[in-house]
Design a protein around this motif. Structure first.
Motif, PDB file in Angstrom:
ATOM      1  N   ASN A  44     -18.535  12.330  11.067  1.00 62.64           N
ATOM      2  CA  ASN A  44     -19.898  11.790  11.025  1.00 62.64           C
ATOM      3  C   ASN A  44     -20.906  12.854  11.454  1.00 62.64           C
ATOM      4  N   THR A  45     -22.137  12.701  10.981  1.00 64.34           N
ATOM      5  CA  THR A  45     -23.204  13.581  11.474  1.00 64.34           C
ATOM      6  C   THR A  45     -23.688  13.122  12.838  1.00 64.34           C
ATOM      7  N   GLY A  46     -23.629  11.795  13.061  1.00 68.41           N
ATOM      8  CA  GLY A  46     -24.333  11.203  14.196  1.00 68.41           C
ATOM      9  C   GLY A  46     -25.739  10.820  13.762  1.00 68.41           C
ATOM     10  N   ARG A  47     -26.431  10.070  14.621  1.00 67.38           N
ATOM     11  CA  ARG A  47     -27.783   9.630  14.275  1.00 67.38           C
ATOM     12  C   ARG A  47     -28.720   9.803  15.465  1.00 67.38           C
ATOM     13  N   TRP A  48     -29.997   9.553  15.207  1.00 66.32           N
ATOM     14  CA  TRP A  48     -31.013   9.797  16.217  1.00 66.32           C
ATOM     15  C   TRP A  48     -30.888   8.858  17.409  1.00 66.32           C
ATOM     16  N   GLY A  49     -30.434   7.650  17.167  1.00 63.89           N
ATOM     17  CA  GLY A  49     -30.297   6.694  18.263  1.00 63.89           C
ATOM     18  C   GLY A  49     -31.600   6.043  18.686  1.00 63.89           C
ATOM     19  N   THR A  50     -32.626   6.165  17.850  1.00 65.04           N
ATOM     20  CA  THR A  50     -33.912   5.542  18.190  1.00 65.04           C
ATOM     21  C   THR A  50     -33.917   4.051  17.883  1.00 65.04           C
ATOM     22  N   THR A  51     -32.929   3.592  17.112  1.00 64.68           N
ATOM     23  CA  THR A  51     -32.722   2.151  16.904  1.00 64.68           C
ATOM     24  C   THR A  51     -31.535   1.750  17.761  1.00 64.68           C
ATOM     25  N   LYS A  52     -31.777   1.019  18.824  1.00 68.65           N
ATOM     26  CA  LYS A  52     -30.736   0.764  19.820  1.00 68.65           C
ATOM     27  C   LYS A  52     -29.686  -0.228  19.330  1.00 68.65           C
ATOM     28  N   SER A  53     -30.074  -1.211  18.542  1.00 71.87           N
ATOM     29  CA  SER A  53     -29.144  -2.231  18.076  1.00 71.87           C
ATOM     30  C   SER A  53     -28.605  -1.857  16.702  1.00 71.87           C
ATOM     31  N   PHE A  54     -27.256  -1.892  16.560  1.00 70.66           N
ATOM     32  CA  PHE A  54     -26.662  -1.592  15.260  1.00 70.66           C
ATOM     33  C   PHE A  54     -27.030  -2.663  14.242  1.00 70.66           C
ATOM     34  N   THR A  91     -12.605   8.980  12.542  1.00 70.43           N
ATOM     35  CA  THR A  91     -13.048   9.314  13.897  1.00 70.43           C
ATOM     36  C   THR A  91     -14.560   9.159  14.026  1.00 70.43           C
ATOM     37  N   HIS A  92     -15.028   9.164  15.256  1.00 71.90           N
ATOM     38  CA  HIS A  92     -16.460   9.079  15.548  1.00 71.90           C
ATOM     39  C   HIS A  92     -16.885  10.279  16.390  1.00 71.90           C
ATOM     40  N   GLN A  93     -18.012  10.830  16.033  1.00 76.67           N
ATOM     41  CA  GLN A  93     -18.666  11.895  16.798  1.00 76.67           C
ATOM     42  C   GLN A  93     -20.099  11.991  16.307  1.00 76.67           C
ATOM     43  N   GLY A  94     -20.918  12.764  16.977  1.00 75.76           N
ATOM     44  CA  GLY A  94     -22.305  12.930  16.545  1.00 75.76           C
ATOM     45  C   GLY A  94     -22.893  14.187  17.154  1.00 75.76           C
ATOM     46  N   PHE A 148       0.833  -1.205   0.000  1.00 83.11           N
ATOM     47  CA  PHE A 148       0.000   0.000   0.000  1.00 83.11           C
ATOM     48  C   PHE A 148       0.872   1.261   0.000  1.00 83.11           C
ATOM     49  N   ASP A 149       0.267   2.358  -0.423  1.00 82.64           N
ATOM     50  CA  ASP A 149       0.962   3.643  -0.431  1.00 82.64           C
ATOM     51  C   ASP A 149       0.779   4.403   0.875  1.00 82.64           C
ATOM     52  N   GLY A 150      -0.294   4.110   1.584  1.00 81.27           N
ATOM     53  CA  GLY A 150      -0.576   4.835   2.818  1.00 81.27           C
ATOM     54  C   GLY A 150      -1.452   4.023   3.739  1.00 81.27           C
ATOM     55  N   ILE A 151      -1.713   4.585   4.912  1.00 85.51           N
ATOM     56  CA  ILE A 151      -2.571   3.926   5.889  1.00 85.51           C
ATOM     57  C   ILE A 151      -3.469   4.963   6.549  1.00 85.51           C
ATOM     58  N   GLU A 152      -4.702   4.563   6.791  1.00 84.97           N
ATOM     59  CA  GLU A 152      -5.683   5.401   7.478  1.00 84.97           C
ATOM     60  C   GLU A 152      -5.880   4.833   8.883  1.00 84.97           C
ATOM     61  N   PHE A 153      -5.684   5.669   9.886  1.00 82.92           N
ATOM     62  CA  PHE A 153      -5.825   5.231  11.269  1.00 82.92           C
ATOM     63  C   PHE A 153      -7.275   5.347  11.731  1.00 82.92           C
ATOM     64  N   LEU A 154      -7.772   4.283  12.353  1.00 86.76           N
ATOM     65  CA  LEU A 154      -9.057   4.328  13.046  1.00 86.76           C
ATOM     66  C   LEU A 154      -8.769   4.713  14.491  1.00 86.76           C
ATOM     67  N   LEU A 155      -9.247   5.857  14.907  1.00 91.39           N
ATOM     68  CA  LEU A 155      -8.869   6.390  16.215  1.00 91.39           C
ATOM     69  C   LEU A 155      -9.196   5.438  17.354  1.00 91.39           C
ATOM     70  N   VAL A 156     -10.384   4.822  17.342  1.00 92.31           N
ATOM     71  CA  VAL A 156     -10.758   3.962  18.462  1.00 92.31           C
ATOM     72  C   VAL A 156      -9.902   2.697  18.525  1.00 92.31           C
ATOM     73  N   GLN A 157      -9.145   2.429  17.484  1.00 91.07           N
ATOM     74  CA  GLN A 157      -8.263   1.259  17.481  1.00 91.07           C
ATOM     75  C   GLN A 157      -6.904   1.576  18.101  1.00 91.07           C
ATOM     76  N   MET A 158      -6.595   2.852  18.259  1.00 85.61           N
ATOM     77  CA  MET A 158      -5.294   3.248  18.769  1.00 85.61           C
ATOM     78  C   MET A 158      -5.221   2.999  20.272  1.00 85.61           C
ATOM     79  N   SER A 159      -4.059   2.646  20.741  1.00 81.75           N
ATOM     80  CA  SER A 159      -3.906   2.281  22.149  1.00 81.75           C
ATOM     81  C   SER A 159      -3.660   3.472  23.051  1.00 81.75           C
ATOM     82  N   SER A 160      -3.392   4.645  22.472  1.00 79.46           N
ATOM     83  CA  SER A 160      -3.100   5.829  23.279  1.00 79.46           C
ATOM     84  C   SER A 160      -3.302   7.069  22.430  1.00 79.46           C
TER      85      SER A 160
END
Length: 322
Positions: free
Chosen positions: A152-162, A115-118, A78-90
Motif C-alpha cells: 500500500n502507499t498509505g494515506r493522509w489520514g485526514t479522514t479519521k473514520s474509514f 500486508t499493510h503499511q503506509g 481453489f488452486d491457492g490461498i492468499e494470506f492476510l497478515l493481520v489475520q495470522m495468529s503468529s
C-alpha cells in the motif's frame, strides 16, 4: 461397429475421404501419438482465495484461523490461498512452516501475501518505521515461499473514520501545509529502500490501487513507472476503482502481477459494485496475463455459499489461449 481407420482408408480409396480425413487429423505429440484436442486450446488462470474472504474483520480473528481458511479453500476447489497478515495468529517461524506444510498437503499454492503499511508521513522517523515493517513482511513472505506481496502507499489520514472515507469514495484532503507531490516523493523514496530486500528474497511487491495515493490508476502508475524496477509491479484490485473502472484497469493491466477480484453477494459491507468479470477477463487476455486471480469476497452473504459461487464466476471469466 465400423473400424474408424478402415473407414477413412476405404473412403480415401474411393476418392471421397481426403477432406474428411484431414478434418479428423490431430497434431503429433512428443511421444509419437495423435493428440485429441480442439482447434483452439485455452487454459484457465489459477484461482486463489484471500483468507480475508472468510473473515472480513467480522469478529475476533481467532474465530477464523488460517488453518481453517486453508481447509475451506481446499475443500471448495481453489488452486491457492492468499494470506492476510493481520489475520495470522503468529509470525513465529514454526507457525509459518506449519501453515506452509498444511497448504502443500492440501494441494494449495501459497500465492499471495496481503500486508499493510503506509509512507504518507511528513515525519521521517514514521516513514522509516514503515520501511522496516515492510522489509520484515518481505522476509515473512520469503519464509512462507510466497512470490508476491501486496503493498500500500498509505494515506493522509485526514479522514479519521474509514466509513466516512468509503462514503467519500476514498478521497481525502492532504495534510495542511503539504501537497500530493510531497506524498508521492515520500512513497517513492520509501519503496526504493525496500527493493533490495525484495530482490534478495525473490518477492515481487505488488502496489495496489488501495486508497491513499494509490486510489487511482494514475497514482499507482506514477509510482511504479518512476521507480521502474522488475521487483515493483501492480496488484490490481477490481473493487477499488469507484469510477471509470474499465479505463483504469486497462491502464494498469500491462504491469499487473496479481489480480484481486472482489464479489459482493448479499450486498457489500461498504458499497456494492456490479463488476463485469467477462469484460475484465478480456482485458487481461489482451495483456497476456497468465497469473493468479485472488478472490476477495466482501459481501454480507455467508462465505459458505458466496465463495463457491464467486469461484465459478472467476473460473468462467479468466482464461487465455495456448
Amino acid at each position: 461397429m465400423i473400424d474408424r481407420r478402415k473407414f477413412i482408408t476405404g473412403a480415401a480409396t474411393l476418392g471421397i475421404g481426403t477432406a474428411f480425413a484431414e478434418s479428423f487429423a490431430m497434431p503429433e505429440s512428443p511421444y509419437g501419438r495423435k493428440v485429441v484436442g480442439r482447434a483452439k486450446k485455452i487454459k484457465h488462470n489459477p484461482i486463489g482465495v484471500s483468507s480475508y474472504s472468510f473473515w472480513q474483520f467480522n469478529g475476533p480473528k481467532e474465530e477464523v484461523p488460517m488453518e481453517l481458511c486453508i481447509e475451506k479453500a481446499a475443500a471448495m476447489g481453489f488452486d491457492g490461498i492468499e494470506f492476510l497478515l493481520v489475520q495470522m495468529s503468529s509470525e513465529e517461524n514454526s507457525y509459518l512452516q506449519k501453515l506452509k506444510k498444511q497448504a502443500y498437503h492440501a494441494g494449495l499454492d501459497l500465492m499471495g501475501f496481503s500486508t499493510h503499511q503506509g509512507y504518507v508521513y511528513p515525519e521521517k522517523e514514521k516513514r522509516e518505521e514503515n520501511i522496516a515493517k515492510t522489509i520484515h513482511q518481505i522476509e515473512l513472505a520469503y519464509q512462507l515461499g510466497i512470490p508476491v506481496m501486496r503493498l500500500n502507499t498509505g494515506r493522509w489520514g485526514t479522514t479519521k473514520s474509514f466509513d466516512d472515507l468509503m462514503a467519500n469514495k476514498g478521497i481525502e484532503p492532504a495534510l495542511e501545509g503539504y501537497t500530493e507531490d510531497d506524498g508521492f516523493a515520500w512513497v517513492i523514496d520509501s519503496i526504493v529502500q525496500c527493493l533490495p530486500v525484495a530482490e534478495k528474497c525473490g518477492v515481487v511487491l505488488g502496489l495496489e490501487n488501495h486508497w491513499g495515493l494509490g486510489r487511482t490508476a494514475a497514482g499507482v502508475k506514477r509510482i511504479v513507472d518512476t521507480i521502474d524496477s522488475p521487483w515493483l509491479q501492480v496488484t490490481l484490485d477490481t473493487g477499488n476503482f469507484l469510477e471509470d473502472r474499465k479505463a483504469q484497469m486497462e491502464l494498469l493491466a500491462p504491469q499487473t502481477f496479481l489480480v484481486q477480484a472482489k464479489t459482493y453477494y448479499g450486498g457489500g459491507k461498504w458499497y456494492t459494485l456490479d463488476i463485469d468479470y467477462p469484460e475484465i477477463g478480456e482485458i487481461m487476455r489482451k495483456n497476456n496475463y497468465r497469473g493468479y486471480i485472488s478472490l476477495e469476497f466482501e459481501g454480507n452473504e455467508s462465505p459458505e455459499t458466496a465463495v463457491p459461487k464467486s469461484l465459478e464466476v472467476l473460473r468462467e471469466s479468466f482464461y487465455y489461449d495456448l
